[in-house]
Each structure stands twice: as structure tokens, then as C-alpha cells.
Write a protein that holds these residues in place. Sequence first.
Motif, PDB file in Angstrom:
ATOM      1  N   VAL A 123     -29.746-144.752  27.890  1.00 51.81           N
ATOM      2  CA  VAL A 123     -29.343-144.569  26.498  1.00 51.81           C
ATOM      3  C   VAL A 123     -30.574-144.702  25.601  1.00 51.81           C
ATOM      4  O   VAL A 123     -31.619-145.209  26.024  1.00 51.81           O
ATOM      5  CB  VAL A 123     -28.275-145.595  26.081  1.00 51.81           C
ATOM      6  CG1 VAL A 123     -27.007-145.423  26.901  1.00 51.81           C
ATOM      7  CG2 VAL A 123     -28.807-147.027  26.208  1.00 51.81           C
ATOM      8  N   ASP A 124     -30.440-144.253  24.370  1.00 53.02           N
ATOM      9  CA  ASP A 124     -31.558-144.274  23.426  1.00 53.02           C
ATOM     10  C   ASP A 124     -31.350-145.393  22.411  1.00 53.02           C
ATOM     11  O   ASP A 124     -30.477-145.314  21.546  1.00 53.02           O
ATOM     12  CB  ASP A 124     -31.660-142.924  22.715  1.00 53.02           C
ATOM     13  CG  ASP A 124     -32.913-142.828  21.847  1.00 53.02           C
ATOM     14  OD1 ASP A 124     -33.652-143.827  21.741  1.00 53.02           O
ATOM     15  OD2 ASP A 124     -33.143-141.745  21.267  1.00 53.02           O
ATOM     16  N   GLU A 125     -32.149-146.437  22.522  1.00 53.57           N
ATOM     17  CA  GLU A 125     -32.027-147.580  21.621  1.00 53.57           C
ATOM     18  C   GLU A 125     -32.424-147.236  20.190  1.00 53.57           C
ATOM     19  O   GLU A 125     -32.105-147.975  19.249  1.00 53.57           O
ATOM     20  CB  GLU A 125     -32.858-148.767  22.148  1.00 53.57           C
ATOM     21  CG  GLU A 125     -34.370-148.653  21.969  1.00 53.57           C
ATOM     22  CD  GLU A 125     -35.050-147.804  23.031  1.00 53.57           C
ATOM     23  OE1 GLU A 125     -36.270-147.931  23.169  1.00 53.57           O
ATOM     24  OE2 GLU A 125     -34.365-147.001  23.714  1.00 53.57           O
ATOM     25  N   GLY A 178     -26.010-152.956  36.361  1.00 50.96           N
ATOM     26  CA  GLY A 178     -27.441-153.186  36.556  1.00 50.96           C
ATOM     27  C   GLY A 178     -28.273-151.936  36.719  1.00 50.96           C
ATOM     28  O   GLY A 178     -29.488-152.019  36.939  1.00 50.96           O
ATOM     29  N   CYS A 179     -27.652-150.776  36.630  1.00 52.48           N
ATOM     30  CA  CYS A 179     -28.385-149.511  36.741  1.00 52.48           C
ATOM     31  C   CYS A 179     -28.337-148.790  35.397  1.00 52.48           C
ATOM     32  O   CYS A 179     -27.975-147.607  35.299  1.00 52.48           O
ATOM     33  CB  CYS A 179     -27.797-148.639  37.850  1.00 52.48           C
ATOM     34  SG  CYS A 179     -28.009-149.337  39.487  1.00 52.48           S
ATOM     35  N   PHE A 180     -28.692-149.499  34.366  1.00 54.05           N
ATOM     36  CA  PHE A 180     -28.545-149.048  32.987  1.00 54.05           C
ATOM     37  C   PHE A 180     -29.846-149.354  32.269  1.00 54.05           C
ATOM     38  O   PHE A 180     -30.348-150.465  32.336  1.00 54.05           O
ATOM     39  CB  PHE A 180     -27.380-149.818  32.353  1.00 54.05           C
ATOM     40  CG  PHE A 180     -26.928-149.325  31.017  1.00 54.05           C
ATOM     41  CD1 PHE A 180     -25.898-148.405  30.908  1.00 54.05           C
ATOM     42  CD2 PHE A 180     -27.510-149.800  29.854  1.00 54.05           C
ATOM     43  CE1 PHE A 180     -25.449-147.969  29.670  1.00 54.05           C
ATOM     44  CE2 PHE A 180     -27.089-149.370  28.616  1.00 54.05           C
ATOM     45  CZ  PHE A 180     -26.041-148.451  28.520  1.00 54.05           C
ATOM     46  N   ALA A 181     -30.427-148.368  31.603  1.00 51.75           N
ATOM     47  CA  ALA A 181     -31.730-148.561  30.964  1.00 51.75           C
ATOM     48  C   ALA A 181     -31.756-147.854  29.620  1.00 51.75           C
ATOM     49  O   ALA A 181     -30.911-147.011  29.311  1.00 51.75           O
ATOM     50  CB  ALA A 181     -32.848-148.034  31.859  1.00 51.75           C
ATOM     51  N   THR A 182     -32.742-148.195  28.810  1.00 49.53           N
ATOM     52  CA  THR A 182     -32.989-147.496  27.554  1.00 49.53           C
ATOM     53  C   THR A 182     -34.211-146.601  27.708  1.00 49.53           C
ATOM     54  O   THR A 182     -35.024-146.789  28.620  1.00 49.53           O
ATOM     55  CB  THR A 182     -33.238-148.487  26.408  1.00 49.53           C
ATOM     56  OG1 THR A 182     -34.466-149.198  26.674  1.00 49.53           O
ATOM     57  CG2 THR A 182     -32.089-149.475  26.261  1.00 49.53           C
TER      58      THR A 182
END
Length: 440
Positions: free
Chosen positions: A201-203, A230-234
Amino acid sequence: MNCGDSLIDALLYRRSRRFAAGMKLNGGPLEYASARAPQPLSTEQEAALAFAACGITGYALAELPYQTGVLPNAGGGNIMKQFVGRTAPSADALHTVTVFVTNDDGTWMLRRPQDFPRADVAGLVEIARQRRWLDLYERSRIRIKDSRSDVPRELPFLPPFNQWSANVSGSTYFIPVNELTALYLNILLSAFSSDFNYFVVDERNQFRPAGIARFAKSKGGPLRDDPRDGCFATVGFLESWLFELAAVEQGAMVQNLGLMGQALGLGGFPHFAAHPFGWVRALGFRMEEPRFSRVAGLGPVLKTALRLMRRDVPVPTGTGLECGGEVLLKPYCPPYYPSMAAAVCAFVDSKFATGTGSFRDDGAATGWQDPKQVQAGIPEYSATAVDATIGYCEYVHGRYGRFPAACGPFRTVLAYQAHKLDQDFYARFYREDAVRGGGA
């Protein structure tokens, strides 16, 4: 231990030794002016240093699990990009770092393994193993300027404590430059594969999906969009990860330069050389100037406010390197491709195109006994991984006007200077045991 003594000595006595013949250190308790003229390095010395930084040495072994979705805790080996090794380790054998060399006579780019025809690799490896550094140097370097390249000798390009000593007359200066797009795409294609199924996602855009919403698990896709998995990033985290990984390669090169300099009896020192555009502009890269509002991804209200205040400044960004009508460094992004979709497809082809891809070239530059058999067992990326990568990349480039969003395709972090020392300075100020191992 005889074969290792020289390495142990280099590790033991390697130091930053900044004061070269011809230098002047102004002010403070170590104020000193050299009585000697600057003494350039020989081409043979430069060649040995260049080999230490980025010389081709042989074949990457790439002993990885290549089957995907067949066995537990296995798969993902197709993250490799090619199968040639250099003196410095490189993530996935991508060799993202290009080393530039500048001295009083000019500036050169040193070719990476992928910049040579694959048929030439075996010959280059043999030259290296015969320790013919000068031959390898001459075959690797491309002159891009007839003079020394330099950034403005002032802040923010060069800190005051380095202005007296960095990239001065008589020295040879090594500038490693990362090309980030290939590593970025390689990471994304793996991250969106069934081995990982990451979601991003885009913070800076209210944590909305970064162009990959339709691939979310919550919408019937494979990518795990629940942060609790746990497989979630920005985007910012992913790019920070990218920059850290890329910087490791530069750091290894700089360490090798220090060890080789020590073995040759030369002075020198590594130092911080990061600036968003200073070095790529000084080296003659093609530049673009997107506005700050674009690279920051600002909305219409803030964008208008900046323009009314005349603060929507241009942000110089290196986009590629060309010299004499030849494209020397071509990142996987516009303007060298019409779109990020085209760039992603070109990168995938560089691995898997029949006859030319590094995984489908019949082992033209590998160390396997039966390269055809091994390459036949390396799976291609899934259509989902490719499509998700395209969606992400189109989003990032479309919103921020460059790729990666934070800096564009090129980044410098470190530089290394090699020179001949003025031993009179060290004899004047230092105990003999403290400077043991320094060259003449």
C-alpha cells in the motif's frame, strides 16, 4: 597460512589515509602543507584497484531451489538475474552498481558483466585468472569525458571536512552508481509470486493499494492484504529495503578498494558521496526535472499552493547515460521505454526470452556442466506476478513521475579516493606504530 598472510596484513593495516602529496590541510592542530607535487597513480595501479572494485571473476553458482509450489520451503530461485560473478557480491547477481573512474586525464565507465556479450565472458574470466589486470581494465573501461568529473565543492554536494581532500589533483576517484530499476523489478516479481504473495500500500496516499487492489486476497486474488499475515508492506518501506540492499554492493566495492590500496602501498579513503543528483549530473547523465509537487505526489490543493508561492521547484533526476550516440546505462523505465508495462516486459524477456534471456540462452555464461538441463527446469514468472508488477510500477511512476518514487533510477552513496601519500605529514604528527603498513 602463507597464502593468506597478505590478506591478513591488508585487513590488519587498512586505514583511511587522507593526506596525499600536494595536499594542504588548513587550520587546527594538524595544519600542514605538502612540499611535494601531486603524484598520479600509474595505469597499472588503477587497473588493480578497478579489478578489486568490480572485476569479473567467474560464474555465480546459484545453488537455489528453482521449483515453485511443489515442495514445502522451496522455490523462488528464479530471482537470480544472471550467472556471472564479480569481486564484490551482488544481490541476485544483478550487478546493479556501475563504477566510474575519474582522474586528471578523464572519466571512464567500467562495464558490468551484462554490458559485455555473453560470448566474451569466458575470455574475461580467463584474463582475470591470469592476473592480467591492465588488459581487463582496458577492455572494461569506456571514456565518457576528457577531464576530471566533480561536483560543486560546497554544501550540499560536499561536506566541509572533505572539501580539502576529496577528488583532488593527482588522485584517482572511484564513484559507484546504483541502477535501481532492475533490482526493484526483480524484487517485485518475486514478492508478487506464489512463493511470497506480498501486498503493498502507499503510505503517502492514505494507505491505498499501490496499483494492485484487484490482486488482493480479500477480492479473490492471491496477494495477502491482511496486515496480520505479515506479508504486508508500504511503498516507502519497500523502497527503503531496496536502497539498503543496493548499498551493500557499493560498500563491498569500497572495502575491496581499501584492501587493494593497502596491498599496493597506496593511501586513500572511503567517504559519503550521496546527493540526489550531484554525481549523476557531474558524470553527464541524461537529466529530467519533474516538479517537487509531482515527486511528492501532492494533491491539487497543495500543488496549487506551492505554485502560487513559487516553491514548486524542479527536482533534477538522472534517467540514463549516453555517450557518443550510444546508450551506456538504460534503466527499466521511461524515457527509455514507452511505459512501465513495456519496461516490466523487457525485464522479464531479459531472463526468459528464448535464445537471449539469461535463463534461456543454453547456458552461454554459466558454470553448470549441463546448462540446458538446468535452465529447462527454471520456471518462468506467473502471469499474475507479471500483471501485479505492471500494476504496481504503473501506479508508482504515474503518481510520482519517476521510478523508484524516492529518487529515480540512479543513486550514489559512497566514493573512494586512491592516491600516493606524503609520508612527511605522517612522520610529523603520528607515532610510527600508529601508521604501520602505510605506503611510500
